[in-house]
Design a protein around this motif. Structure first.
Motif, PDB file in Angstrom:
ATOM      1  N   ALA A  31       0.846  -1.262  -0.173  1.00  0.00           N
ATOM      2  CA  ALA A  31      -0.062  -0.002  -0.002  1.00  0.00           C
ATOM      3  C   ALA A  31       0.947   1.287   0.067  1.00  0.00           C
ATOM      4  O   ALA A  31       0.645   2.125  -0.659  1.00  0.00           O
ATOM      5  CB  ALA A  31      -0.848   0.055   1.118  1.00  0.00           C
ATOM      6  N   ALA A  32       1.959   1.326   0.665  1.00  0.00           N
ATOM      7  CA  ALA A  32       2.904   2.497   1.016  1.00  0.00           C
ATOM      8  C   ALA A  32       3.487   2.718  -0.434  1.00  0.00           C
ATOM      9  O   ALA A  32       3.771   3.820  -0.849  1.00  0.00           O
ATOM     10  CB  ALA A  32       3.761   2.432   1.903  1.00  0.00           C
ATOM     11  N   TRP A  33       3.792   1.552  -1.160  1.00  0.00           N
ATOM     12  CA  TRP A  33       4.699   1.628  -2.543  1.00  0.00           C
ATOM     13  C   TRP A  33       3.833   2.231  -3.358  1.00  0.00           C
ATOM     14  O   TRP A  33       4.134   3.174  -4.281  1.00  0.00           O
ATOM     15  CB  TRP A  33       5.070   0.014  -2.865  1.00  0.00           C
ATOM     16  CG  TRP A  33       5.994   0.227  -4.140  1.00  0.00           C
ATOM     17  CD1 TRP A  33       7.194   0.308  -4.291  1.00  0.00           C
ATOM     18  CD2 TRP A  33       5.483  -0.206  -5.509  1.00  0.00           C
ATOM     19  NE1 TRP A  33       7.646   0.059  -5.518  1.00  0.00           N
ATOM     20  CE2 TRP A  33       6.362  -0.146  -6.263  1.00  0.00           C
ATOM     21  CE3 TRP A  33       4.048  -0.746  -5.783  1.00  0.00           C
ATOM     22  CZ2 TRP A  33       6.127  -0.674  -7.600  1.00  0.00           C
ATOM     23  CZ3 TRP A  33       3.871  -1.048  -6.997  1.00  0.00           C
ATOM     24  CH2 TRP A  33       4.924  -0.907  -8.018  1.00  0.00           C
ATOM     25  N   ARG A  34       2.501   1.646  -3.496  1.00  0.00           N
ATOM     26  CA  ARG A  34       1.564   2.271  -4.527  1.00  0.00           C
ATOM     27  C   ARG A  34       1.134   3.508  -4.368  1.00  0.00           C
ATOM     28  O   ARG A  34       0.926   4.459  -5.419  1.00  0.00           O
ATOM     29  CB  ARG A  34       0.318   1.421  -4.179  1.00  0.00           C
ATOM     30  CG  ARG A  34       0.539  -0.315  -4.788  1.00  0.00           C
ATOM     31  CD  ARG A  34      -0.729  -1.102  -4.674  1.00  0.00           C
ATOM     32  NE  ARG A  34      -1.729  -0.579  -5.480  1.00  0.00           N
ATOM     33  CZ  ARG A  34      -3.050  -1.216  -5.529  1.00  0.00           C
ATOM     34  NH1 ARG A  34      -3.034  -2.345  -4.971  1.00  0.00           N
ATOM     35  NH2 ARG A  34      -3.940  -0.523  -6.254  1.00  0.00           N
ATOM     36  N   GLU A  35       1.019   3.987  -2.923  1.00  0.00           N
ATOM     37  CA  GLU A  35       0.579   5.425  -2.800  1.00  0.00           C
ATOM     38  C   GLU A  35       1.651   6.462  -3.085  1.00  0.00           C
ATOM     39  O   GLU A  35       1.430   7.600  -3.072  1.00  0.00           O
ATOM     40  CB  GLU A  35      -0.076   5.503  -1.415  1.00  0.00           C
ATOM     41  CG  GLU A  35      -1.537   4.824  -1.239  1.00  0.00           C
ATOM     42  CD  GLU A  35      -1.855   4.800  -0.021  1.00  0.00           C
ATOM     43  OE1 GLU A  35      -1.210   5.094   1.053  1.00  0.00           O
ATOM     44  OE2 GLU A  35      -2.724   3.893   0.481  1.00  0.00           O
ATOM     45  N   GLU A  66       4.787   8.636  -4.830  1.00  0.00           N
ATOM     46  CA  GLU A  66       4.961   9.284  -6.038  1.00  0.00           C
ATOM     47  C   GLU A  66       5.934   8.395  -6.706  1.00  0.00           C
ATOM     48  O   GLU A  66       7.082   8.717  -6.356  1.00  0.00           O
ATOM     49  CB  GLU A  66       4.666  10.616  -5.938  1.00  0.00           C
ATOM     50  CG  GLU A  66       3.587  11.313  -5.549  1.00  0.00           C
ATOM     51  CD  GLU A  66       3.824  12.910  -5.718  1.00  0.00           C
ATOM     52  OE1 GLU A  66       4.720  13.330  -5.462  1.00  0.00           O
ATOM     53  OE2 GLU A  66       2.594  13.465  -5.740  1.00  0.00           O
ATOM     54  N   TRP A  74      -1.493  -0.905  -9.646  1.00  0.00           N
ATOM     55  CA  TRP A  74      -1.518   0.405  -9.980  1.00  0.00           C
ATOM     56  C   TRP A  74      -0.590   1.240  -9.074  1.00  0.00           C
ATOM     57  O   TRP A  74      -0.526   0.562  -7.829  1.00  0.00           O
ATOM     58  CB  TRP A  74      -3.039   0.899  -9.472  1.00  0.00           C
ATOM     59  CG  TRP A  74      -3.079   2.274  -9.625  1.00  0.00           C
ATOM     60  CD1 TRP A  74      -3.473   3.311 -10.674  1.00  0.00           C
ATOM     61  CD2 TRP A  74      -2.855   3.281  -8.533  1.00  0.00           C
ATOM     62  NE1 TRP A  74      -3.610   4.422 -10.327  1.00  0.00           N
ATOM     63  CE2 TRP A  74      -3.140   4.631  -9.145  1.00  0.00           C
ATOM     64  CE3 TRP A  74      -2.468   3.372  -7.219  1.00  0.00           C
ATOM     65  CZ2 TRP A  74      -3.131   5.805  -8.530  1.00  0.00           C
ATOM     66  CZ3 TRP A  74      -2.582   4.286  -6.546  1.00  0.00           C
ATOM     67  CH2 TRP A  74      -2.832   5.706  -6.965  1.00  0.00           C
ATOM     68  N   ARG A  75       0.219   2.041  -9.525  1.00  0.00           N
ATOM     69  CA  ARG A  75       0.943   2.977  -8.684  1.00  0.00           C
ATOM     70  C   ARG A  75       0.712   4.693  -9.388  1.00  0.00           C
ATOM     71  O   ARG A  75       0.453   4.829 -10.158  1.00  0.00           O
ATOM     72  CB  ARG A  75       2.641   2.544  -9.027  1.00  0.00           C
ATOM     73  CG  ARG A  75       3.007   2.385 -10.370  1.00  0.00           C
ATOM     74  CD  ARG A  75       4.160   1.966 -10.400  1.00  0.00           C
ATOM     75  NE  ARG A  75       4.507   1.702 -11.808  1.00  0.00           N
ATOM     76  CZ  ARG A  75       5.577   1.438 -12.217  1.00  0.00           C
ATOM     77  NH1 ARG A  75       6.633   1.482 -11.353  1.00  0.00           N
ATOM     78  NH2 ARG A  75       6.093   0.877 -13.454  1.00  0.00           N
ATOM     79  N   GLN A  76       1.072   5.570  -8.366  1.00  0.00           N
ATOM     80  CA  GLN A  76       0.943   6.914  -8.677  1.00  0.00           C
ATOM     81  C   GLN A  76       2.099   7.255  -9.226  1.00  0.00           C
ATOM     82  O   GLN A  76       3.124   7.957  -8.690  1.00  0.00           O
ATOM     83  CB  GLN A  76       0.550   7.605  -7.253  1.00  0.00           C
ATOM     84  CG  GLN A  76       0.153   8.911  -7.285  1.00  0.00           C
ATOM     85  CD  GLN A  76      -0.453   9.646  -6.044  1.00  0.00           C
ATOM     86  OE1 GLN A  76      -1.193   9.260  -5.389  1.00  0.00           O
ATOM     87  NE2 GLN A  76       0.422  10.699  -5.784  1.00  0.00           N
TER      88      GLN A  76
END
Length: 315
Positions: A189-193, A195, A219-221
């Protein structure tokens, strides 16, 4: 079938078609007309009893029999070439020449410092030149001797080429010292959120990783996209962006740019990195010497052997 039944030039033409898959390109290389190439191919088909090549998207496609024939024909022609062009030996300490290696921008960061350091000691007169794997026709350049070796994930180099696996390229997460993620668990979750800085590097193993993530809906930001790796260290050093990069590149960038690397919270497929050379250079002593240096420096077994030698010297 007897060897006397086959014109050697037809086998050379067959090898070129296996490499290029385009009649027009082979005609230009062999200084023939396109009808001349077609007529020669028709003659070889009659001798062999197989179509060998059929029309396909953008050129010709080899038949299963042609694929089986490609490697022995390439090796036979390389052996004949070596016999007709004997060498008197290669002394790296006395050699004065330039050798060309195809590699990516990652390759230049990962391979060139250690390779040049070794050459400065063992072959001071040997200069290196690099070309981008994605910007030249490697098959043609290596077949004609303009490129000596290639390093990378290069599935397009098949018939007529030798290869040696160097290592499996793994991926890690890279970010600056002091980043909010540095002292916190790197969860998915931290990796995806976070930038992300993403390198869109078409035609490379890293490009395949991005495709793998998309196919699985990971998905990633993405905040920034760039077409190469040369700016990654500079950007990460001064921002809160993170990047998913090859581990060996991360190890090279970490100290100069004050970056931290962490294991990823997901398992990405490792990309096999190979050293490749054309059959025509298989017996060339200079090429063989340079191959040996690359293998010693960058394979996992080569690394272990160097550590063992270093330990023996200290005893």
């Amino acid at each position: 079938m007897e060897l006397s039944d086959i014109d050697l030039n037809l086998l050379v033409l067959f090898q070129r078609l296996m490499q290029e898959r385009r009649v027009a390109t082979v005609a230009e290389q062999m200084k023939m007309s396109q009808p001349g190439v077609s007529n020669a191919l028709a003659k070889l088909r009659r001798r062999i009893g197989d179509p060998l090549f059929v029309r396909g998207p953008g050129g010709v496609v080899p038949t299963p029999f042609a694929l089986r024939l490609a490697e022995p024909v390439s090796q036979a022609l390389a052996t004949l070439h070596a016999a007709l062009n004997p060498v008197s030996g290669f002394d790296p300490l006395r050699a004065m020449r330039t050798m060309t290696i195809g590699m990516t921008d990652i390759g230049e960061v990962v391979f060139l410092p250690a390779l040049l350091e070794r050459l400065s000691r063992e072959a001071p007169g040997v200069a290196l030149n690099t070309v981008r794997n994605s910007s030249v026709n490697l098959s043609s350049e290596m077949a004609t001797g303009r490129v000596d070796l290639a390093i990378g994930l290069l599935p397009q180099l098949k018939g007529g080429f030798y290869q040696r696996r160097l290592f499996d390229q793994r991926y890690v997460c890279l970010f600056r010292h002091g980043h909010p993620l540095e002292d916190a668990p790197l969860t998915l979750a931290a990796w995806r959120e976070a930038e992300h800085l993403v390198v869109v590097s078409a035609g490379t193993g890293h490009g395949q990783v991005d495709e793998w993530l998309k196919r699985r809906g990971v998905w990633r930001q993405v905040r920034l996209t760039v077409p190469h790796f040369m700016s990654v260290g500079f950007i990460l050093q001064r921002t809160d962006l993170i990047a998913t990069v090859p581990e060996r590149l991360a190890l090279q960038l970490a100290i100069p740019f004050s970056l931290s690397l962490r294991a990823l919270p997901l398992t990405l497929p490792a990309a096999p990195i190979h050293l490749l050379w054309h059959a025509r250079a298989h017996q060339d002593e200079a090429n063989r010497w340079l191959r040996g240096v690359v293998i010693d420096l960058f394979t996992d077994t080569g690394t272990q052997a160097r550590k063992a030698r270093s330990a023996q010297k200290k005893q």
